[in-house]
Design an enzyme around this catalytic site. Sequence first.
Site, PDB file in Angstrom:
ATOM      1  N   LYS A 158     -40.195 -30.235   0.318  1.00 29.64           N
ATOM      2  CA  LYS A 158     -39.208 -29.162   0.464  1.00 29.64           C
ATOM      3  C   LYS A 158     -38.303 -29.439   1.658  1.00 29.64           C
ATOM      4  O   LYS A 158     -38.790 -29.689   2.769  1.00 29.64           O
ATOM      5  CB  LYS A 158     -39.908 -27.818   0.697  1.00 29.64           C
ATOM      6  CG  LYS A 158     -40.447 -27.193  -0.562  1.00 29.64           C
ATOM      7  CD  LYS A 158     -40.726 -25.716  -0.387  1.00 29.64           C
ATOM      8  CE  LYS A 158     -42.101 -25.435   0.147  1.00 29.64           C
ATOM      9  NZ  LYS A 158     -42.442 -24.004   0.132  1.00 29.64           N
TER      10      LYS A 158
HETATM   11  O1  G3P Z   1     -42.283 -20.210  -1.127  1.00 29.18           O
HETATM   12  C1  G3P Z   1     -41.934 -19.204  -0.213  1.00 29.18           C
HETATM   13  C2  G3P Z   1     -41.082 -18.146  -0.855  1.00 29.18           C
HETATM   14  O2  G3P Z   1     -41.555 -17.807  -2.118  1.00 29.18           O
HETATM   15  C3  G3P Z   1     -40.867 -16.992   0.103  1.00 29.18           C
HETATM   16  O3  G3P Z   1     -41.391 -15.785  -0.286  1.00 29.18           O
HETATM   17  O4  G3P Z   1     -41.982 -13.417  -0.009  1.00 29.18           O
HETATM   18  O5  G3P Z   1     -41.704 -14.874   2.030  1.00 29.18           O
HETATM   19  O6  G3P Z   1     -39.733 -14.157   0.703  1.00 29.18           O
HETATM   20  P1  G3P Z   1     -41.191 -14.481   0.666  1.00 29.18           P
END
Ligand code: G3P
Length: 218
Positions: free
Chosen positions: A83
Site C-alpha cells: 500500500k
Molecule cells: O484499510 C483501512 C481503511 O479501511 C480505513 O478504515 O474505518 O479507519 O476509515 P477507517
Amino acid sequence: MKLFIDSANPTQIQEMWDLGIIDGVTTNPSLAASAGVDYKTAVEVILKTVDGDISLEVLSTEAHEMVVEARKLAAMHHNIVVKLPATLDGLKALRTLSAESIRINMTLVFSANQALLAAKAGAYIVSPFVGRLEDAGEDAINIIHEIRQIYDNYDFQTQILFASVRSTLHVKQAALAGCDIATVPYDILQKLINHPLTDVGLKKFLDDFVKSKQKPLI
Ligand code: G3P
C-alpha cells in the site's frame, strides 16, 4: 466481488478464513495497535493463515524511500500487495514499482481523479475510503460509481477496493457499484452472516415441530 478482512487480529482473520468468506486481508499498524497485538508478529501469522492478497502499508513518505521499503515488503512473500498513499511521492513510487511488476494498492484515495492517476501509473488496486468521505459530508457512493465508469471507459484493469467500510449497507453498495473488492472489519463480516429474522424463523420451525409432535424423518 472479493471480500477482504480489514484487521490485524490473527484470531479474527483465522475464523473468517476458515469460514471461507474472505479472499484476502488489508492491515496496518493502527489496526494492530487497536487489536493490542504486535504488528510484526501479526503479519507473520496472517501470511501463514491466508492464501490471498495481503496489503501492507509502507511507513515512508518520500518516493525513493517508499520504493526501497516496498521492494523489501514485496520480497517477503508472494501474496503481499504494497500500500502506497495517494500523494505525489506515492505516484512517483507507484510508477517505478509497477514497472517492476510489484503489485501496488494505492490507498487513502478520496477522489475519482486520484483513482484515474493511480490506474494510469499502473496500480493493481485502488482504495477509495468511503466511510471517511461520508464523515466529511461527501457523496462517496457517487465517487465509487465515477471510478467504476472511468475504469470501464478506458479498460483500466486496476481493481477498485471499497475501503473504510462502516456498515453492511456499504458492502451491498460496493457490490451494486461493481467494485472488485470490499475490505470489511470483523464486526461487519459477522453482521453479514447473521439476520434476526433467520433466528426467529428457525425457532418457529423447531417449536412447531415439537408442538405438533411430528416424528423426525431420520
Ligand atoms: O484499510 C483501512 C481503511 O479501511 C480505513 O478504515 O474505518 O479507519 O476509515 P477507517
